[in-house]
Design a protein around this motif. Structure first.
Motif, PDB file in Angstrom:
ATOM      1  N   THR A  30      11.759   3.460   4.545  1.00  0.00           N
ATOM      2  CA  THR A  30      12.182   2.162   4.019  1.00  0.00           C
ATOM      3  C   THR A  30      13.065   2.264   2.779  1.00  0.00           C
ATOM      4  O   THR A  30      13.373   1.243   2.158  1.00  0.00           O
ATOM      5  CB  THR A  30      10.942   1.301   3.719  1.00  0.00           C
ATOM      6  N   ASN A  46      13.104  -1.854  -5.976  1.00  0.00           N
ATOM      7  CA  ASN A  46      14.213  -1.728  -5.022  1.00  0.00           C
ATOM      8  C   ASN A  46      14.649  -3.105  -4.542  1.00  0.00           C
ATOM      9  O   ASN A  46      15.832  -3.347  -4.293  1.00  0.00           O
ATOM     10  CB  ASN A  46      13.771  -0.898  -3.816  1.00  0.00           C
ATOM     11  N   LYS A  77      15.791  -8.001   5.207  1.00  0.00           N
ATOM     12  CA  LYS A  77      15.223  -9.326   4.907  1.00  0.00           C
ATOM     13  C   LYS A  77      16.289 -10.226   4.280  1.00  0.00           C
ATOM     14  O   LYS A  77      16.377 -11.423   4.562  1.00  0.00           O
ATOM     15  CB  LYS A  77      14.050  -9.178   3.945  1.00  0.00           C
ATOM     16  N   TYR A 123       6.746   4.115  -2.699  1.00  0.00           N
ATOM     17  CA  TYR A 123       6.465   3.592  -1.351  1.00  0.00           C
ATOM     18  C   TYR A 123       6.467   4.698  -0.301  1.00  0.00           C
ATOM     19  O   TYR A 123       5.437   5.052   0.263  1.00  0.00           O
ATOM     20  CB  TYR A 123       7.496   2.526  -0.967  1.00  0.00           C
ATOM     21  N   ASN A 178      14.728  -1.194   2.856  1.00  0.00           N
ATOM     22  CA  ASN A 178      14.240  -2.227   3.781  1.00  0.00           C
ATOM     23  C   ASN A 178      14.573  -3.657   3.358  1.00  0.00           C
ATOM     24  O   ASN A 178      14.683  -4.546   4.199  1.00  0.00           O
ATOM     25  CB  ASN A 178      12.724  -2.070   4.019  1.00  0.00           C
ATOM     26  N   LYS A 179      14.731  -3.911   2.054  1.00  0.00           N
ATOM     27  CA  LYS A 179      14.992  -5.292   1.629  1.00  0.00           C
ATOM     28  C   LYS A 179      16.331  -5.801   2.165  1.00  0.00           C
ATOM     29  O   LYS A 179      16.533  -7.008   2.291  1.00  0.00           O
ATOM     30  CB  LYS A 179      14.929  -5.401   0.099  1.00  0.00           C
ATOM     31  N   THR A 194       7.721  -6.177   5.812  1.00  0.00           N
ATOM     32  CA  THR A 194       8.119  -5.104   6.725  1.00  0.00           C
ATOM     33  C   THR A 194       7.059  -4.904   7.803  1.00  0.00           C
ATOM     34  O   THR A 194       7.359  -4.950   9.009  1.00  0.00           O
ATOM     35  CB  THR A 194       8.324  -3.806   5.912  1.00  0.00           C
ATOM     36  N   GLY A 235       3.417  -3.141   1.739  1.00  0.00           N
ATOM     37  CA  GLY A 235       3.422  -3.545   0.334  1.00  0.00           C
ATOM     38  C   GLY A 235       3.310  -5.059   0.243  1.00  0.00           C
ATOM     39  O   GLY A 235       2.257  -5.637   0.501  1.00  0.00           O
ATOM     40  N   SER A 236       4.435  -5.724  -0.086  1.00  0.00           N
ATOM     41  CA  SER A 236       4.402  -7.189  -0.085  1.00  0.00           C
ATOM     42  C   SER A 236       4.263  -7.711   1.342  1.00  0.00           C
ATOM     43  O   SER A 236       3.910  -8.866   1.552  1.00  0.00           O
ATOM     44  CB  SER A 236       5.644  -7.752  -0.760  1.00  0.00           C
ATOM     45  N   GLY A 237       4.526  -6.866   2.330  1.00  0.00           N
ATOM     46  CA  GLY A 237       4.080  -7.132   3.702  1.00  0.00           C
ATOM     47  C   GLY A 237       5.116  -7.573   4.712  1.00  0.00           C
ATOM     48  O   GLY A 237       4.843  -7.551   5.908  1.00  0.00           O
TER      49      GLY A 237
HETATM   50  C1  LIG Z   1       9.532  -2.936  -0.877  1.00  0.00           C
HETATM   51  C2  LIG Z   1       9.467  -1.577  -0.310  1.00  0.00           C
HETATM   52  C3  LIG Z   1       8.511  -1.221   0.652  1.00  0.00           C
HETATM   53  C4  LIG Z   1       7.426  -2.151   1.094  1.00  0.00           C
HETATM   54  O1  LIG Z   1       7.901  -3.135   1.943  1.00  0.00           O
HETATM   55  P1  LIG Z   1       7.180  -4.558   1.980  1.00  0.00           P
HETATM   56  O2  LIG Z   1       7.940  -5.337   2.951  1.00  0.00           O
HETATM   57  O3  LIG Z   1       7.219  -5.085   0.583  1.00  0.00           O
HETATM   58  O4  LIG Z   1       5.768  -4.327   2.397  1.00  0.00           O
HETATM   59  C5  LIG Z   1       8.545   0.040   1.201  1.00  0.00           C
HETATM   60  N1  LIG Z   1       9.467   0.929   0.800  1.00  0.00           N
HETATM   61  C6  LIG Z   1      10.383   0.651  -0.132  1.00  0.00           C
HETATM   62  C7  LIG Z   1      11.334   1.714  -0.540  1.00  0.00           C
HETATM   63  C8  LIG Z   1      10.414  -0.614  -0.723  1.00  0.00           C
HETATM   64  O5  LIG Z   1      11.329  -0.879  -1.653  1.00  0.00           O
END
Ligand SMILES: *Cc1c(COP(=O)(O)O)cnc(C)c1O
Length: 336
Positions: A317, A77, A52, A289, A48-49, A197, A193-195
């Motif tokens: 993700t 990740n 972003k 995650y 998912n990163k 997504t 998580g950090s949010g």
């Molecule tokens: C970072 C991450 C998440 C969480 O996403 P956020 O945007 O930080 O909430 C979920 N799955 C994976 C594999 C990640 O690396």
């Protein structure tokens, strides 16, 4: 919403697949489960990163940066993908790694840690939980400035309003694919998580009036503070886009029943979820995650949260490189 107004680098040429999960749905005997394969996004091993970073790195380049600095856990990740984006753009990358679990950093660990070395990280600084991470990153940026270099600092998980636009774009992509396939969804489940997504999806679904309920499964924080954080970030992303109506607070739903003993620490339901996805669908989840998020999905299916005829979309993700740092627990050689 008019996302084309924001500078963007492209790291994935096509939309990620939207696929049914027939064998898993049959095994669980509940609703019709589908998956959005964001584990297949571009950059090294995807996840998912990448979405972003398309917006964040475009901003870094516009500001003339020569180095990306970011922060994450020891098997991050986000750090791996930020480093991969830096490599692709011809930038340097420095990482601050937070030992959220005391003593969890090992220089020779596999998984993402190995990939930091392979991708040629310029510098790794390991700090203990509770350290002021913004200050640690600023410290590195100041050192570079003293050498005449220019750093761009990306907060944890890339979860700024600008980074969250990546998941506004994903919400639009999902609605387009849903229309093309003629498949309407009744519910969506994603990691929280950090949010960035969860918040970006929420802002995007709200911005297009999708009326698609979204449940975020927390991997770290308790429900109440996580919901506050997600609401704030979703509103900030919506403001950046000029969405006129406020993001309703009641659209924010977080469940925190699948964190277990803490961030990144294995749970039995995570191990079961990773095995079920692998053995029924040939899809690799991750221990930190998506394994816990899928445990949440499976738990909600078993609790009868969804009607049998409903369609539920799970957002994958990414994160599978971290599996290689958890082999024994995933195969049940050591208990979760
Ligand atoms: C970072 C991450 C998440 C969480 O996403 P956020 O945007 O930080 O909430 C979920 N799955 C994976 C594999 C990640 O690396």
């Amino acid at each position: 919403m008019h996302l084309a107004r924001f500078p963007r680098r492209r790291y994935t040429p096509n939309p990620t697949p939207l696929e049914p999960l027939p064998a898993l749905s049959a095994a669980l005997g509940g609703p019709e489960l589908w998956v959005k394969r964001d584990d297949l996004l571009g950059l090294a091993a995807g996840g998912n990163k990448t979405r972003k970073l398309e917006f964040l790195v475009a901003d870094a380049l516009a500001q003339g940066a020569d180095t990306l600095i970011t922060v994450g856990a020891v098997q991050s990740n986000h750090c791996r993908l930020t480093l991969a984006a830096a490599v692709k753009e011809g930038l340097k990358c420095q990482l601050v790694l937070e030992q959220r679990v005391p003593g969890s950093y090992r220089e020779d660990a596999s998984g993402n840690n190995f990939l930091y070395q392979l991708l040629g990280v310029e510098r790794v600084q390991v700090v203990d939980a509770g350290t002021d991470l913004a200050a640690a990153m600023q410290g590195l940026a100041d050192e570079l400035a003293a050498q005449g270099r220019k750093a761009y600092v990306i907060p944890g998980g890339g979860s700024t309003p600008l980074g969250a636009l990546g998941y506004v774009a994903c919400a639009e992509e999902i609605m387009d694919q849903s229309f093309e396939l003629g498949v309407a969804f009744d519910h969506m489940v994603a990691s929280s998580g950090s949010g960035g997504t969860h918040a970006g999806l929420l802002a995007g679904l709200h911005g297009v009036n999708a009326n698609l309920p979204l449940t975020g499964v927390s991997v770290r924080a308790a429900r109440a503070p996580q919901e506050e954080k997600i609401h704030g970030l979703a509103q900030a992303a919506a403001n950046l886009l000029g969405v006129r109506s406020p993001v309703p607070r009641e659209l924010v739903e977080v469940v925190d029943d699948y964190v277990g003993p803490g961030y990144s620490l294995p749970t039995a339901s995570m191990v079961e979820a990773v095995q079920l996805f692998a053995r029924h669908e040939g899809i690799l989840l991750d221990p930190v995650y998506t394994g816990k998020t899928a445990a949440g999905l499976i738990g909600m299916v078993r609790a009868g949260r969804f009607a049998p005829g409903e369609r539920v979309l799970f957002l994958h993700t990414g994160g599978s490189p971290a599996l290689y740092a958890y082999e024994d627990v995933i195969l049940g050689r050591t208990p979760a």
